[in-house]
Design a protein around this motif. Sequence first.
Motif, PDB file in Angstrom:
ATOM      1  N   TRP A  76      77.722  54.699 -21.983  1.00  0.00           N
ATOM      2  CA  TRP A  76      77.671  55.948 -22.763  1.00  0.00           C
ATOM      3  C   TRP A  76      76.233  56.250 -23.206  1.00  0.00           C
ATOM      4  O   TRP A  76      75.758  57.377 -23.095  1.00  0.00           O
ATOM      5  CB  TRP A  76      78.582  55.795 -23.972  1.00  0.00           C
ATOM      6  CG  TRP A  76      78.728  56.989 -24.873  1.00  0.00           C
ATOM      7  CD1 TRP A  76      78.124  57.185 -26.070  1.00  0.00           C
ATOM      8  CD2 TRP A  76      79.566  58.139 -24.668  1.00  0.00           C
ATOM      9  NE1 TRP A  76      78.529  58.371 -26.631  1.00  0.00           N
ATOM     10  CE2 TRP A  76      79.408  58.976 -25.792  1.00  0.00           C
ATOM     11  CE3 TRP A  76      80.431  58.520 -23.635  1.00  0.00           C
ATOM     12  CZ2 TRP A  76      80.088  60.198 -25.917  1.00  0.00           C
ATOM     13  CZ3 TRP A  76      81.104  59.731 -23.763  1.00  0.00           C
ATOM     14  CH2 TRP A  76      80.929  60.556 -24.880  1.00  0.00           C
ATOM     15  N   GLU A  77      75.546  55.211 -23.670  1.00  0.00           N
ATOM     16  CA  GLU A  77      74.165  55.387 -24.125  1.00  0.00           C
ATOM     17  C   GLU A  77      73.235  55.665 -22.947  1.00  0.00           C
ATOM     18  O   GLU A  77      72.314  56.488 -23.058  1.00  0.00           O
ATOM     19  CB  GLU A  77      73.704  54.146 -24.890  1.00  0.00           C
ATOM     20  CG  GLU A  77      74.425  53.965 -26.224  1.00  0.00           C
ATOM     21  CD  GLU A  77      74.105  52.642 -26.904  1.00  0.00           C
ATOM     22  OE1 GLU A  77      73.564  51.739 -26.222  1.00  0.00           O
ATOM     23  OE2 GLU A  77      74.414  52.502 -28.111  1.00  0.00           O
ATOM     24  N   GLU A  78      73.451  54.988 -21.820  1.00  0.00           N
ATOM     25  CA  GLU A  78      72.621  55.221 -20.633  1.00  0.00           C
ATOM     26  C   GLU A  78      72.762  56.655 -20.137  1.00  0.00           C
ATOM     27  O   GLU A  78      71.786  57.264 -19.701  1.00  0.00           O
ATOM     28  CB  GLU A  78      73.009  54.254 -19.508  1.00  0.00           C
ATOM     29  CG  GLU A  78      72.488  52.842 -19.680  1.00  0.00           C
ATOM     30  CD  GLU A  78      72.815  51.964 -18.480  1.00  0.00           C
ATOM     31  OE1 GLU A  78      73.398  52.482 -17.502  1.00  0.00           O
ATOM     32  OE2 GLU A  78      72.491  50.763 -18.514  1.00  0.00           O
ATOM     33  N   VAL A  79      73.976  57.186 -20.220  1.00  0.00           N
ATOM     34  CA  VAL A  79      74.226  58.560 -19.771  1.00  0.00           C
ATOM     35  C   VAL A  79      73.506  59.561 -20.673  1.00  0.00           C
ATOM     36  O   VAL A  79      73.104  60.639 -20.237  1.00  0.00           O
ATOM     37  CB  VAL A  79      75.754  58.827 -19.744  1.00  0.00           C
ATOM     38  CG1 VAL A  79      76.063  60.303 -19.646  1.00  0.00           C
ATOM     39  CG2 VAL A  79      76.392  58.069 -18.583  1.00  0.00           C
ATOM     40  N   GLY A  80      73.329  59.202 -21.951  1.00  0.00           N
ATOM     41  CA  GLY A  80      72.593  60.079 -22.863  1.00  0.00           C
ATOM     42  C   GLY A  80      73.446  60.777 -23.886  1.00  0.00           C
ATOM     43  O   GLY A  80      72.978  61.717 -24.542  1.00  0.00           O
ATOM     44  N   CYS A  81      74.703  60.346 -24.055  1.00  0.00           N
ATOM     45  CA  CYS A  81      75.542  60.899 -25.117  1.00  0.00           C
ATOM     46  C   CYS A  81      75.331  60.100 -26.404  1.00  0.00           C
ATOM     47  O   CYS A  81      74.745  59.022 -26.385  1.00  0.00           O
ATOM     48  CB  CYS A  81      77.011  60.897 -24.693  1.00  0.00           C
ATOM     49  SG  CYS A  81      77.399  62.158 -23.446  1.00  0.00           S
ATOM     50  N   GLU A  82      75.815  60.649 -27.505  1.00  0.00           N
ATOM     51  CA  GLU A  82      75.523  60.094 -28.827  1.00  0.00           C
ATOM     52  C   GLU A  82      76.754  59.404 -29.437  1.00  0.00           C
ATOM     53  O   GLU A  82      77.894  59.699 -29.064  1.00  0.00           O
ATOM     54  CB  GLU A  82      75.061  61.210 -29.771  1.00  0.00           C
ATOM     55  CG  GLU A  82      73.775  61.896 -29.334  1.00  0.00           C
ATOM     56  CD  GLU A  82      72.564  60.987 -29.423  1.00  0.00           C
ATOM     57  OE1 GLU A  82      72.479  60.193 -30.389  1.00  0.00           O
ATOM     58  OE2 GLU A  82      71.707  61.055 -28.514  1.00  0.00           O
ATOM     59  N   HIS A  83      76.505  58.526 -30.407  1.00  0.00           N
ATOM     60  CA  HIS A  83      77.590  57.826 -31.092  1.00  0.00           C
ATOM     61  C   HIS A  83      78.466  58.785 -31.888  1.00  0.00           C
ATOM     62  O   HIS A  83      79.618  58.472 -32.185  1.00  0.00           O
ATOM     63  CB  HIS A  83      77.018  56.746 -32.018  1.00  0.00           C
ATOM     64  CG  HIS A  83      76.496  55.557 -31.285  1.00  0.00           C
ATOM     65  ND1 HIS A  83      76.469  54.289 -31.832  1.00  0.00           N
ATOM     66  CD2 HIS A  83      75.976  55.413 -30.030  1.00  0.00           C
ATOM     67  CE1 HIS A  83      75.955  53.424 -30.958  1.00  0.00           C
ATOM     68  NE2 HIS A  83      75.638  54.099 -29.862  1.00  0.00           N
ATOM     69  N   PHE A  94      82.880  59.118 -27.687  1.00  0.00           N
ATOM     70  CA  PHE A  94      82.225  57.821 -27.834  1.00  0.00           C
ATOM     71  C   PHE A  94      83.309  56.745 -27.739  1.00  0.00           C
ATOM     72  O   PHE A  94      84.382  56.888 -28.338  1.00  0.00           O
ATOM     73  CB  PHE A  94      81.518  57.763 -29.190  1.00  0.00           C
ATOM     74  CG  PHE A  94      80.872  56.444 -29.499  1.00  0.00           C
ATOM     75  CD1 PHE A  94      79.829  55.967 -28.734  1.00  0.00           C
ATOM     76  CD2 PHE A  94      81.301  55.685 -30.583  1.00  0.00           C
ATOM     77  CE1 PHE A  94      79.219  54.747 -29.030  1.00  0.00           C
ATOM     78  CE2 PHE A  94      80.698  54.469 -30.894  1.00  0.00           C
ATOM     79  CZ  PHE A  94      79.657  54.001 -30.101  1.00  0.00           C
ATOM     80  N   PRO A  95      83.088  55.681 -26.944  1.00  0.00           N
ATOM     81  CA  PRO A  95      84.164  54.708 -26.694  1.00  0.00           C
ATOM     82  C   PRO A  95      84.896  54.219 -27.939  1.00  0.00           C
ATOM     83  O   PRO A  95      86.127  54.070 -27.912  1.00  0.00           O
ATOM     84  CB  PRO A  95      83.428  53.568 -25.984  1.00  0.00           C
ATOM     85  CG  PRO A  95      82.358  54.272 -25.211  1.00  0.00           C
ATOM     86  CD  PRO A  95      81.897  55.378 -26.119  1.00  0.00           C
ATOM     87  N   ASN A  96      84.199  53.995 -29.032  1.00  0.00           N
ATOM     88  CA  ASN A  96      84.874  53.529 -30.251  1.00  0.00           C
ATOM     89  C   ASN A  96      85.762  54.597 -30.883  1.00  0.00           C
ATOM     90  O   ASN A  96      86.576  54.292 -31.758  1.00  0.00           O
ATOM     91  CB  ASN A  96      83.848  53.058 -31.285  1.00  0.00           C
ATOM     92  CG  ASN A  96      83.517  51.583 -31.123  1.00  0.00           C
ATOM     93  OD1 ASN A  96      84.249  50.843 -30.479  1.00  0.00           O
ATOM     94  ND2 ASN A  96      82.411  51.147 -31.696  1.00  0.00           N
TER      95      ASN A  96
END
Length: 279
Positions: free
Chosen positions: A91-98, A103-105
């Motif tokens: 998710w972070e590598e793709v460039g989306c935010e927490h 977001f997976p969580n």
Amino acid sequence: MGHTVECLTTIWISKGCLSEGTKAPVKLDHAEKEVLDLLNVNEVLDNFELVQMEADGGDKDRGLECYGIVYPENCDSYHGPHSIDCLIAIWEEVGCEHNGYRFPNNLTIPDCESMKNSNLTAIRDNMEGVKSAADDGNDDHQLNCYGLVFPENCDSYDGPHSVECFTTIWKSKGCLTEGTKAPVKLVKNETEALDLLNVDEIFITFETIRMHADGGNKDKGLECYGVVYPENCDSYHGPHSIECLLTIWEEVDCKVEGYRYPGNLTIADADALTTLNLT
């Protein structure tokens, strides 16, 4: 005579490796192909199976050879099941935010379990699809990826941003175009510094200016509202003290004897005045 590339490819794919793998038969050099030609079919099967087994056992080099993908941080297999930390790394590598809704969580348990059991390519494709749609202007996917809908006049999350985009955010945070740091008044290096920030960071930057301005910082008051706080006044919006009102009354050159002199107002009228902004 050896084996044809088509024969080797059939075995390679039967063992679960992909044509994207760096050691896929079509990508072998002459020397590597000659080595395989010395093996019989069963030995080729064993050779390719070993590549796949080691790839699925967490060997990152074998993962690249078999699947053509560098395992992201915290990911140790191609097919999964993956850890939540693996999903977050992608998710972070793709460039989306927490803050993003996807977001997976933030996923439901079924959605999270489904993703954990997908292969790395499918996971990345899914997440990149969310980001791509967000960057193309899809409001729902902007929420999914970034946790916000791009403000009016803002075409991207990371920038570069237009002055109109900055102005939208500036006004949304309560600052005025009269402010000395209003976006239209910034010099080139100030605009370039803002362009290095994402939309969330710009929101925080402008909100910090306004918060300091409302907390009594006279310099920030000038930057945000374009007003030099009069003596005894420590915010733009108030509530203001009676001393603040008296100072402004004197600055505009009215007299103590005036019927609207703050000290002469009824309590209701004085209270109404203390809640107005300085302008």
